[in-house]
Design an enzyme around this catalytic site. Structure first.
Site, PDB file in Angstrom:
ATOM      1  N   LYS A 219      10.469 -12.578 -15.437  1.00  0.00           N
ATOM      2  CA  LYS A 219       9.967 -11.353 -16.087  1.00  0.00           C
ATOM      3  C   LYS A 219       8.731 -11.676 -16.908  1.00  0.00           C
ATOM      4  O   LYS A 219       7.738 -10.951 -16.882  1.00  0.00           O
ATOM      5  CB  LYS A 219      11.020 -10.727 -17.016  1.00  0.00           C
ATOM      6  CG  LYS A 219      12.161  -9.993 -16.379  1.00  0.00           C
ATOM      7  CD  LYS A 219      11.823  -8.652 -15.804  1.00  0.00           C
ATOM      8  CE  LYS A 219      11.341  -8.736 -14.399  1.00  0.00           C
ATOM      9  NZ  LYS A 219      12.173  -8.965 -13.289  1.00  0.00           N
TER      10      LYS A 219
ATOM     11  N   GLU B 229      15.666 -15.422 -14.250  1.00  0.00           N
ATOM     12  CA  GLU B 229      15.192 -14.040 -14.272  1.00  0.00           C
ATOM     13  C   GLU B 229      14.364 -13.775 -15.538  1.00  0.00           C
ATOM     14  O   GLU B 229      13.330 -13.099 -15.478  1.00  0.00           O
ATOM     15  CB  GLU B 229      16.391 -13.085 -14.152  1.00  0.00           C
ATOM     16  CG  GLU B 229      16.083 -11.608 -14.282  1.00  0.00           C
ATOM     17  CD  GLU B 229      15.077 -11.069 -13.262  1.00  0.00           C
ATOM     18  OE1 GLU B 229      14.735 -11.768 -12.302  1.00  0.00           O
ATOM     19  OE2 GLU B 229      14.611  -9.936 -13.477  1.00  0.00           O
TER      20      GLU B 229
ATOM     21  N   CYS C 241       0.828  -1.205   0.000  1.00  0.00           N
ATOM     22  CA  CYS C 241       0.000   0.000   0.000  1.00  0.00           C
ATOM     23  C   CYS C 241       0.868   1.264   0.000  1.00  0.00           C
ATOM     24  O   CYS C 241       1.988   1.263   0.495  1.00  0.00           O
ATOM     25  CB  CYS C 241      -0.860   0.030   1.257  1.00  0.00           C
ATOM     26  SG  CYS C 241      -1.739  -1.499   1.545  1.00  0.00           S
TER      27      CYS C 241
ATOM     28  N   GLU D 174       5.712 -12.481 -14.646  1.00  0.00           N
ATOM     29  CA  GLU D 174       5.225 -11.324 -13.883  1.00  0.00           C
ATOM     30  C   GLU D 174       4.329 -10.425 -14.722  1.00  0.00           C
ATOM     31  O   GLU D 174       3.303  -9.971 -14.254  1.00  0.00           O
ATOM     32  CB  GLU D 174       6.408 -10.467 -13.387  1.00  0.00           C
ATOM     33  CG  GLU D 174       7.132 -11.035 -12.208  1.00  0.00           C
ATOM     34  CD  GLU D 174       8.267 -10.117 -11.761  1.00  0.00           C
ATOM     35  OE1 GLU D 174       8.388  -9.862 -10.566  1.00  0.00           O
ATOM     36  OE2 GLU D 174       9.058  -9.662 -12.615  1.00  0.00           O
TER      37      GLU D 174
ATOM     38  N   LYS E 194       5.218  -3.687  -5.784  1.00  0.00           N
ATOM     39  CA  LYS E 194       6.615  -3.318  -6.007  1.00  0.00           C
ATOM     40  C   LYS E 194       7.463  -3.581  -4.774  1.00  0.00           C
ATOM     41  O   LYS E 194       8.588  -4.036  -4.870  1.00  0.00           O
ATOM     42  CB  LYS E 194       6.670  -1.821  -6.376  1.00  0.00           C
ATOM     43  CG  LYS E 194       8.050  -1.308  -6.674  1.00  0.00           C
ATOM     44  CD  LYS E 194       8.575  -1.898  -7.962  1.00  0.00           C
ATOM     45  CE  LYS E 194       9.990  -1.475  -8.273  1.00  0.00           C
ATOM     46  NZ  LYS E 194      10.607  -2.417  -9.229  1.00  0.00           N
TER      47      LYS E 194
ATOM     48  N   ARG F 190       2.920   1.117  -6.061  1.00  0.00           N
ATOM     49  CA  ARG F 190       3.101   0.321  -4.849  1.00  0.00           C
ATOM     50  C   ARG F 190       1.928  -0.621  -4.597  1.00  0.00           C
ATOM     51  O   ARG F 190       2.080  -1.665  -3.972  1.00  0.00           O
ATOM     52  CB  ARG F 190       3.239   1.237  -3.626  1.00  0.00           C
ATOM     53  CG  ARG F 190       4.430   2.143  -3.653  1.00  0.00           C
ATOM     54  CD  ARG F 190       4.407   3.027  -2.431  1.00  0.00           C
ATOM     55  NE  ARG F 190       4.549   2.242  -1.226  1.00  0.00           N
ATOM     56  CZ  ARG F 190       5.710   1.940  -0.661  1.00  0.00           C
ATOM     57  NH1 ARG F 190       6.833   2.363  -1.188  1.00  0.00           N
ATOM     58  NH2 ARG F 190       5.760   1.218   0.431  1.00  0.00           N
TER      59      ARG F 190
ATOM     60  N   TRP G 251      -3.058  -2.595  -1.627  1.00  0.00           N
ATOM     61  CA  TRP G 251      -2.704  -3.919  -2.149  1.00  0.00           C
ATOM     62  C   TRP G 251      -3.240  -4.873  -1.098  1.00  0.00           C
ATOM     63  O   TRP G 251      -2.721  -4.957   0.013  1.00  0.00           O
ATOM     64  CB  TRP G 251      -1.190  -4.038  -2.291  1.00  0.00           C
ATOM     65  CG  TRP G 251      -0.734  -5.296  -2.938  1.00  0.00           C
ATOM     66  CD1 TRP G 251      -0.591  -5.521  -4.278  1.00  0.00           C
ATOM     67  CD2 TRP G 251      -0.343  -6.515  -2.289  1.00  0.00           C
ATOM     68  NE1 TRP G 251      -0.133  -6.805  -4.497  1.00  0.00           N
ATOM     69  CE2 TRP G 251       0.019  -7.430  -3.301  1.00  0.00           C
ATOM     70  CE3 TRP G 251      -0.272  -6.923  -0.955  1.00  0.00           C
ATOM     71  CZ2 TRP G 251       0.453  -8.728  -3.009  1.00  0.00           C
ATOM     72  CZ3 TRP G 251       0.153  -8.213  -0.672  1.00  0.00           C
ATOM     73  CH2 TRP G 251       0.509  -9.104  -1.694  1.00  0.00           C
TER      74      TRP G 251
ATOM     75  N   HIS H 133      16.035 -34.031 -17.477  1.00  0.00           N
ATOM     76  CA  HIS H 133      15.547 -34.698 -16.267  1.00  0.00           C
ATOM     77  C   HIS H 133      14.102 -34.309 -15.953  1.00  0.00           C
ATOM     78  O   HIS H 133      13.687 -34.372 -14.807  1.00  0.00           O
ATOM     79  CB  HIS H 133      16.455 -34.370 -15.080  1.00  0.00           C
ATOM     80  CG  HIS H 133      17.871 -34.825 -15.290  1.00  0.00           C
ATOM     81  ND1 HIS H 133      18.208 -36.145 -15.426  1.00  0.00           N
ATOM     82  CD2 HIS H 133      19.027 -34.123 -15.427  1.00  0.00           C
ATOM     83  CE1 HIS H 133      19.523 -36.244 -15.620  1.00  0.00           C
ATOM     84  NE2 HIS H 133      20.028 -35.026 -15.635  1.00  0.00           N
TER      85      HIS H 133
ATOM     86  N   ASN I 224      -0.663   0.822   6.104  1.00  0.00           N
ATOM     87  CA  ASN I 224       0.085  -0.111   5.271  1.00  0.00           C
ATOM     88  C   ASN I 224       0.741  -1.095   6.223  1.00  0.00           C
ATOM     89  O   ASN I 224       1.424  -0.679   7.155  1.00  0.00           O
ATOM     90  CB  ASN I 224       1.142   0.685   4.479  1.00  0.00           C
ATOM     91  CG  ASN I 224       2.123  -0.209   3.732  1.00  0.00           C
ATOM     92  OD1 ASN I 224       1.843  -1.383   3.490  1.00  0.00           O
ATOM     93  ND2 ASN I 224       3.264   0.344   3.360  1.00  0.00           N
ATOM     94  N   GLY I 225       0.521  -2.388   6.003  1.00  0.00           N
ATOM     95  CA  GLY I 225       1.110  -3.384   6.901  1.00  0.00           C
ATOM     96  C   GLY I 225       0.050  -4.398   7.299  1.00  0.00           C
ATOM     97  O   GLY I 225      -1.015  -4.466   6.680  1.00  0.00           O
TER      98      GLY I 225
END
Ligand code: G6P
Length: 610
Positions: free
Chosen positions: A487, A483, A2, A490, A605, A27, A74, A506, A100-101
């Site tokens: 990407k 990575e 948030c 996401e 983020k 955010r 969020w 495998h 926020n939290g």
């Protein structure tokens, strides 16, 4: 997570709060809300969706409003809907809060409230806190004391701002675990989770410390702990420019940030790496130099993209400094009672400097007596402040939720760290010089790749409808494969996996058919021939091969369906170059699929909750 903002001062609060929310929307972006205090009333507008959706439903207000709070959410507790959106109020509707939290003991507090006949309307832990503060205010008759008392009973994390009609010249901000910054303007104050919401008002800020609160009036402010002990926080200056948090002509922040990499990478070694003699000077680490020299082992801990950078770091440090390195997800490290000794050096890597798991890992490592270093992008962030020493990435603000430029800056700093430790242990001056010269060529080489971004756009168009993708690389390119896959996942919501290329046989090989694109990092380095064998195995099963190859490699064109070449460099530096086309691939696939590149669904983020 948030984003929260609060304003008190002589100007109209609502436009200031809205601008702040827009700047912090990266955010969290599933709901947004505002509360202004006007003429003895709280005027609240909130709704699920973006800040732009909130703007459409803002209550017109004939009074001038000089105090207010805002929030982008969020969701953690409760769906993203209008009722769960912040601000939340106490039962009497006189006190409003943005948070926020996570309030971990919210169920116990809610029970206490229900016993007192007080009900909550939403499913959120934050509303429980608002109602709790209201109940305490009724008992104590003092808002500041009510907030302090409530926060002392709360388990969990909070960055919060409280305003009320009971004292319309008072704004209270407090933090534990979630970042909060107090901007100090001329007769005005703006509190926010993020400096981006403050910078157009003032550069003078106080980064609130853990369990610290700011009691702000138009006439001035005081800071103290939530246990009411006065604190004397230093005023610091925001280091970045407003233009750095604007899109500057690019379609998305992510694209802008990808294109910034020639300069952000350069900023990561400017003034640290002497290109002539290859010597590395990391001023931020000087006070810990002896501990670093004596380290028997280095543990790197991080989450997400930063964890991938850590895996590259493992190769770099082991190769150049010959010190054993372990890499751990911060979320695992923190809970498994890790064996950490006082002669270990623990490095926490984090773009935001606020990731809850990484922060907890830092605290755990310090508790066990290790020397803890930070490699962090956001100046003044919690991890930067809680580590013994550190190196800033200097990548500038990264707004796109999917990390790009921070990743390459992490590689930049890790390479220099590996050289720095290597040089403490007798790394040869020739090798230092060679690496330094190759590092200094990288910004230009990144630019060469970016100049050919359209080639990747063409490839991306052909695979935009694929539902799966595999990314394979060997050695130092295995983390690059991870990575690349991350990407794509996401921002385009295409299922993608990264593997060490030799592991394909495998398991993942079972997935390969004519619909499976397989991205190989197949640069001309030590294990090139072995990677070629993997490509043949994919071809034999009619999979589609996209190869990231070294310029001048003619053979690869005969075996891969698509080739994107990158300039030649030392193999330890090659991840920097190989990751750029993979960023572009993910970006163009996401655009082609119509995804919201900068604000991908469900992601945040800076993850300030566990
Ligand atoms: C979130 C972000 C990722 C990021 C990770 C670690 O999940 O969406 O992009 O890599 O957090 O963040 P940090 O700020 O610690 O690097």
């Amino acid at each position: 997570m948030c984003g929260i903002v609060g304003y008190i001062g002589p100007q109209e609060a609502v436009p200031i709060l809205l601008t702040g929310l827009h700047r912090m929307e990266y955010r969290g972006y599933d709901s947004a809300g505002l509360c202004s205090v006007s003429n003895g009333q709280l005027i609240i507008s909130k709704r699920a969706g973006r800040v732009a959706d909130l703007e459409k439903v803002l209550e017109p207000n004939e009074h001038s409003v000089k105090l207010g709070i805002g929030h982008t959410r969020w969701a953690t507790h409760g769906l993203p809907n209008d009722v769960n959106a912040h601000p939340h109020t106490d039962a009497s509707g006189r006190i409003a809060l943005v948070h926020n939290g996570i309030i971990e003991n919210y169920l116990a507090i809610r029970k206490q409230l229900e016993n007192a006949g007080l009900q909550c309307k939403s499913d959120t832990d934050s509303e429980v806190l608002a109602v709790f503060i209201g109940m305490l205010y009724d008992k104590l008759g003092d808002l500041e004391l009510a907030v302090q008392t409530a926060l002392q009973e709360v388990d969990g994390t909070f960055g919060l701002v409280v305003v009320s009609t009971v004292d319309p010249d008072l704004l209270i901000a407090a933090r534990r675990g979630s970042p909060l910054i107090l901007g100090i303007g001329k007769d005005e104050y703006i509190v926010a989770s993020d400096a981006s919401a403050i910078i157009s008002h003032t550069r003078q800020v106080i980064y609130l410390a853990e369990n610290e609160m700011a009691v702000v009036r138009r006439s001035g402010y005081t800071t103290k702990t939530i246990a009411n002990v006065a604190t004397h926080s230093e005023i610091e200056e925001i280091a970045f420019e407003l233009s750095q948090i604007e899109r500057g002509g690019f379609a998305h922040f992510m694209l802008k940030e990808i294109h910034e990499q020639p300069s952000t990478f350069h900023d990561g070694y400017r003034g640290r790496l002497n290109i002539e003699d290859g010597k590395v000077r990391l001023g931020g680490l000087s006070k810990m130099q002896d501990r670093i020299r004596e380290a028997k082992r280095i543990i790197i801990t991080a989450c997400g993209t930063s964890w991938h950078a850590a895996l590259v770091g493992e190769y770099l440090i082991e190769q150049l400094a010959r010190i054993p390195v372990e890499v751990e997800y911060a979320s695992e490290f923190r809970y498994r009672d890790p064996i950490v000794n006082p002669d270990d050096v623990v490095i926490a890597i984090s773009q935001s400097g606020e990731t809850a798991d990484t922060l907890a890992a830092v605290r755990e490592a310090r508790r066990k007596g290790a020397t803890v270093l930070g490699m962090v992008n956001v100046v003044g962030s919690t991890i930067a402040r809680e580590t013994d020493a550190g190196v800033y990435l200097h990548a500038g603000p990264e707004i796109g939720v999917a990390s790009t430029k921070a990743f390459t800056s992490q590689l930049c700093v890790l390479t220099q760290f590996a050289m720095y430790v290597g040089q403490m242990h007798g790394m040869s001056p020739e090798l230092s010089r060679t690496i330094a010269q190759h590092i200094d060529a990288l910004p230009g080489q990144i630019q060469e790749i970016l100049d050919r971004a359209d080639e990747m756009r063409t490839i991306a168009k052909q695979y935009a409808r694929s539902t799966n993708a595999l990314y394979l690389g060997r050695g130092v390119h295995f983390p690059v494969a991870l990575e690349g896959a991350l990407k794509l996942k996401e921002i385009s919501y295409v299922h993608a996996e990264g593997y060490p290329a030799a592991e394909m046989k495998h398991g993942p090989i079972a997935l390969i058919d004519e619909n499976m694109p397989v991205v190989f990092i197949a640069t001309k380095e030590e294990l090139y021939d072995k990677v070629l064998s993997g490509i043949e195995e994919v071809r034999a099963r009619r999979g589609k091969v996209i190869a990231i190859a070294t310029e001048g490699d003619e053979h690869i064109k005969t075996v891969a369906d698509h080739v994107f070449t990158i300039p030649s460099t030392l193999s330890i530096l090659s991840p920097v170059l190989a990751s750029i086309p993979l960023q572009l691939l993910a970006y163009y696939v996401a655009v082609e699929r119509g995804c919201n590149v900068d604000m991908p669904r469900n992601l945040a983020k800076s993850v300030t909750v566990e």
